[in-house]
Every structure is written in C-alpha cells, then in structure tokens.
Design a protein around this motif. Structure first.
Motif, PDB file in Angstrom:
ATOM      1  N   ASP A   1       9.923  18.900 -23.204  1.00 45.44           N
ATOM      2  CA  ASP A   1      10.206  17.571 -22.670  1.00 45.44           C
ATOM      3  C   ASP A   1      11.055  16.749 -23.631  1.00 45.44           C
ATOM      4  O   ASP A   1      12.028  16.099 -23.234  1.00 45.44           O
ATOM      5  N   SER A   2      10.706  16.768 -24.906  1.00 42.04           N
ATOM      6  CA  SER A   2      11.357  15.874 -25.875  1.00 42.04           C
ATOM      7  C   SER A   2      12.693  16.388 -26.390  1.00 42.04           C
ATOM      8  O   SER A   2      13.543  15.592 -26.790  1.00 42.04           O
TER       9      SER A   2
ATOM     10  N   PHE B   1      11.679  19.872 -15.902  1.00 39.85           N
ATOM     11  CA  PHE B   1      11.524  18.636 -16.664  1.00 39.85           C
ATOM     12  C   PHE B   1      12.586  17.610 -16.262  1.00 39.85           C
ATOM     13  O   PHE B   1      12.307  16.403 -16.210  1.00 39.85           O
ATOM     14  N   ALA B   2      13.798  18.080 -15.968  1.00 44.80           N
ATOM     15  CA  ALA B   2      14.845  17.162 -15.526  1.00 44.80           C
ATOM     16  C   ALA B   2      14.455  16.507 -14.204  1.00 44.80           C
ATOM     17  O   ALA B   2      14.631  15.290 -14.021  1.00 44.80           O
ATOM     18  N   SER B   3      13.897  17.300 -13.297  1.00 44.45           N
ATOM     19  CA  SER B   3      13.444  16.745 -12.015  1.00 44.45           C
ATOM     20  C   SER B   3      12.292  15.778 -12.218  1.00 44.45           C
ATOM     21  O   SER B   3      12.217  14.731 -11.573  1.00 44.45           O
ATOM     22  N   ALA B   4      11.378  16.131 -13.128  1.00 45.35           N
ATOM     23  CA  ALA B   4      10.249  15.257 -13.400  1.00 45.35           C
ATOM     24  C   ALA B   4      10.720  13.908 -13.924  1.00 45.35           C
ATOM     25  O   ALA B   4      10.217  12.852 -13.514  1.00 45.35           O
ATOM     26  N   LYS B   5      11.701  13.930 -14.822  1.00 49.79           N
ATOM     27  CA  LYS B   5      12.210  12.678 -15.393  1.00 49.79           C
ATOM     28  C   LYS B   5      12.840  11.806 -14.318  1.00 49.79           C
ATOM     29  O   LYS B   5      12.724  10.574 -14.360  1.00 49.79           O
ATOM     30  N   GLU B   6      13.507  12.414 -13.363  1.00 51.87           N
ATOM     31  CA  GLU B   6      14.107  11.643 -12.273  1.00 51.87           C
ATOM     32  C   GLU B   6      13.042  10.952 -11.436  1.00 51.87           C
ATOM     33  O   GLU B   6      13.300   9.917 -10.813  1.00 51.87           O
TER      34      GLU B   6
ATOM     35  N   GLY C   1      10.264   9.819 -12.840  1.00 57.64           N
ATOM     36  CA  GLY C   1       9.451   9.020 -13.747  1.00 57.64           C
ATOM     37  C   GLY C   1       8.192   9.735 -14.162  1.00 57.64           C
ATOM     38  O   GLY C   1       7.144   9.110 -14.371  1.00 57.64           O
ATOM     39  N   CYS C   2       8.278  11.078 -14.310  1.00 55.62           N
ATOM     40  CA  CYS C   2       7.119  11.902 -14.631  1.00 55.62           C
ATOM     41  C   CYS C   2       7.400  12.801 -15.830  1.00 55.62           C
ATOM     42  O   CYS C   2       8.530  12.908 -16.304  1.00 55.62           O
ATOM     43  N   THR C   3       6.372  13.451 -16.311  1.00 62.62           N
ATOM     44  CA  THR C   3       6.481  14.563 -17.241  1.00 62.62           C
ATOM     45  C   THR C   3       5.602  15.678 -16.716  1.00 62.62           C
ATOM     46  O   THR C   3       4.954  15.550 -15.664  1.00 62.62           O
TER      47      THR C   3
ATOM     48  N   LEU D   1       4.724   8.937 -15.937  1.00 60.73           N
ATOM     49  CA  LEU D   1       4.764   8.516 -17.332  1.00 60.73           C
ATOM     50  C   LEU D   1       3.821   7.359 -17.604  1.00 60.73           C
ATOM     51  O   LEU D   1       3.464   7.101 -18.757  1.00 60.73           O
TER      52      LEU D   1
END
Length: 433
Positions: A172-173, A238-243, A245-247, A274
C-alpha cells in the motif's frame, strides 16, 4: 504473607518464545513472586536439541523427555510453547492427569481440539489459559472471556497476523508487488522461510476459531472457518482501493447473523475504508475491533507476535494460574452454552468489488447489469475505462450493495460465461462500513 515453597513450572519448548519466558521468569523473579504470593521456580525445560547453548538457563534443567517432565507430579504449571498438534496435545492432557494446570500459546491445537482440552482440564479441576495463542502481547482473550462476560458480543473484526499486515502495508505505502513485499518481510525476519501458514490465512483462521468460540459461547473449530489467502492481491487492487478511499487488509471476521441464531467465522483479504480504525494499523502490528451491545465499539492494538510480546502474554497467564493454584480455585473454563449454528460462507452478507476485462463496445454494461439483477445483487457503483493500449478491451469495475456471498459468487460465475467478458481480473470483499 508470602508462601515460601515455590510453585514449580515446567517449560515445553525453548525457542524464541520459550527462551523469553525463561528469561523473564529469572530477571523478574521477585516481582512475579510478589504478584503471585509465592515464588515460582523453573523446574525443567523440555527441548528437542539439548546440545544447543541456552543463555541464562541451568543446563541441569534441560531434558529431551517431555513426557517424564509433565508426569513428575510436583509440577504446578506446564507452559507449552512447542506448537503443532502432537506431541503437544498428549503432553497437555498428560499434564492435567498428573496434577498440573497449563498455559499454552498453541493456536493450531486450540482451534482444532479446544473442546477436548477444556474437557480434560475440567475433569481434573485444572486451568487451561491461552492468552498468547491469538494476538501476542495484546490482552484479548481475557477481556472477551471475563471483562465482557456480561455483555453480548456481536462482531469481532481484526488483523491477527503481523506478517500479512506488514506485506500488505508495504504494498500500500510503496506500490510494491506481492513478491517484492514478501521478500522484504522475509529479509527482516517477519516471514518464515515457508510463509504458507501466514499468507494463505491458516494462522489467522486458527485465531478466528478461538475468538469466535469465546465471543459467541459456541464451539467453533478450524474447519468451520472460511479461509482465503492473500497471494493474489495485486498493486492494481490497491490502486482500485485508493480510488474508493480504502485500503486492503487480511481480516479475521467473526459475527452473529441478523437473527442471532447463527454465527460465521472467516478469513480473507478485504477492502476497508481509510476512516476505519483498522485501516491505520501499520507494519507487523495487530489490532482487533470488537462490537457489543452494551460496550459499543472497542479496539485492542499492539504487537501481535515476537518472542518478548508473546512471552508477556504467557507470563500474564502464568501469574493468573499460579494465583488460582494458591487459592485452590480454577479460572473460567469453556463457555459453549449458546451452541449456535456455525453457518457456511454462502450465508454471509457482504459487498463485492469486482474488476472485469470486457469488450469495449456498446451493450456490454447492460449485459453485465442483467447478470447482477438475475442473481438478486444490487449494484452500488460502476466505473468503466477504455484500455490505453487499445485492443478493443475496457476495464469495468463494479461495487455491489450488500448481498449473500452465495449470490455474489453465483454472479461472478455467470459473468465469466459472458462472451463479452474477457476475464475477471479481481474479486474482493468490502468490509467495515
């Protein structure tokens, strides 16, 4: 007044955790004696390789005959940190039969045969404590078993494996791929040479079985826990999760059904917002989120593995068991009076995030939406994007409303059969909302 005759402790296993237990017993001997009301004495240490040098432990205490050690009759408490099913199971039951209480960190054995071990302890009027079996130094078993004994726990949601959390946090980071993050975890000592038990969810599933059994006063075995590993999680997920607002975390989830008549226990990777407290748990740390009627939401956080943290939990149990020994009492045993049904994964109500590779042409979205409707699954959001490399394909991401897992699985199977769906790139559950 303090009793002068020491309570004798037999230690089974002297690896990373066992050696820390022995060290703390020695260096904190006076404090432990004051807290217990009697001194504690390490009376024997059973190991497989007696020739190995063990700093701070009298070589005269070392033995390879664990059975003889637990049969001695003068042992008050057996501390079992060897792990595995056998010989641990036989040694623990033998210890009960010969008058000793037991402190264990053996999650695999407790998840598989916890009921039988509790029965053996009760039959011999002895204690079985195992705080260290679930989340290292984090006090969790005792709060569930004692502090919340008057409450109704509805859900336990947690990160209970530090190795997997380190890997996912690194992905993620930094944007690293799974293998790259695993290699770093191995180099730093967070992952074993064979990480299967961690990354495939076996370790977390054993802990989920233990937590569910205590939280819901119901016998839950390892075979009752749905398990899905995290080896297929990608940087694209992870890219989809960030879109959104998730991890992504590997979660152990134990919960009551809406009617209260059944429970489920599962382990799998999931997207969480998040804003959820578990989203901020970094590195190799563990955290467990408990939801109950009266207490509301509680969170337990800390180091979930390692020699010293796990030994801390073992020593906490040792103090409690020794106190019981002095008073002639025993602590809480198994509580399985509720005997709720353990439902299969298909009955779980959850949400899905599904990424599809589809033909980039009119009518595809309508076909996909029809499949969802035919399986009774409502769509929350849809995002479609054409591929930059062309080729007549597009990426379609669908996030559903809550539905039964069985309906969602059926939906995905039907989607795979559509001519316009080139492939299902990713499937992930969405939790914590």
């Amino acid at each position: 007044m303090m009793r002068t005759r020491p309570l004798k402790v037999a230690l089974l296993g002297c690896g990373v955790v066992g050696s820390e237990v022995a060290r703390i017993m020695t260096t904190h001997a006076d404090d432990l004696a004051a807290r217990i009301g009697a001194p504690v004495e390490l009376a024997g240490v059973a190991v497989r390789r007696p020739s190995r040098v063990r700093e701070g432990i009298d070589p005269a205490l070392i033995t390879t005959d664990a059975t003889a050690l637990v049969k001695r009759g003068d042992i008050d408490v057996v501390v079992e940190v060897i792990g595995g099913i056998e010989p641990a199971r036989t040694l623990i039951t033998t210890a009960f039969e010969h008058g000793a209480s037991v402190v264990s960190a053996n999650k695999a054995l407790l998840a598989q045969d916890g009921a039988a071990l509790h029965a053996a302890a009760e039959a011999n009027s002895k204690d079985l404590y195992y705080e260290a079996a679930v989340a290292g130094a984090i006090p969790l078993i005792r709060p569930l078993r004692e502090s919340l004994a008057g409450d109704k726990v509805n859900r336990v949601l947690g990160i209970v494996n530090g190795t997997t959390n380190f890997i996912l946090d690194k992905m993620d980071s930094t944007g690293a791929g799974y293998q790259e993050a695993l290699d770093e975890a191995t180099a730093l000592g967070y992952a074993e040479a064979d990480p299967t038990a961690d990354v495939e969810g076996f370790d977390a599933a054993a802990k989920a079985a233990i937590l569910a059994g205590i939280a819901f006063h119901t016998r839950v075995r390892l075979d009752d826990v749905y398990r899905e590993g995290m080896t297929e999680v990608t940087a694209a997920d992870f890219a989809s999760a960030k879109e959104m607002g998730c991890t992504i975390k590997l979660l152990a989830i134990c919960e009551r059904a809406g009617d209260g008549a059944s429970v489920t226990a599962r382990v799998h990777p999931a997207m969480i917002p998040l804003t959820h407290p578990l989203a901020s748990v970094r590195g190799a740390y563990n955290a467990v989120f408990v939801e109950s009627d009266a207490s509301g939401q509680l969170m337990f956080y800390g180091p979930g593995a390692g020699g010293a943290p796990t030994a801390s939990a073992v020593l906490g149990d040792l103090v409690a068991v020794c106190r019981n020994r002095l008073s002639g009492a025993t602590g809480p045993g198994e509580s399985a009076y509720a005997a709720l049904t353990v439902s299969p994964m298909g009955d779980v109500v959850t949400r899905y995030h599904i990424s599809l590779d589809v033909a980039d042409k009119p009518g595809v979205l309508a076909q996909v939406a029809t499949v969802f409707a035919e399986h009774g699954v409502s769509i929350d959001t849809v995002r479609q994007q054409g591929r930059q490399d062309g080729g007549g394909e597009a990426s379609l991401v669908v996030v559903t409303h809550r539905a039964s897992d069985a309906a969602l699985v059926g939906t995905v199977e039907a989607l795979r059969k559509l001519d316009t769906v080139r492939g299902v790139a990713s499937i992930m559950r969405v939790e914590g909302e």
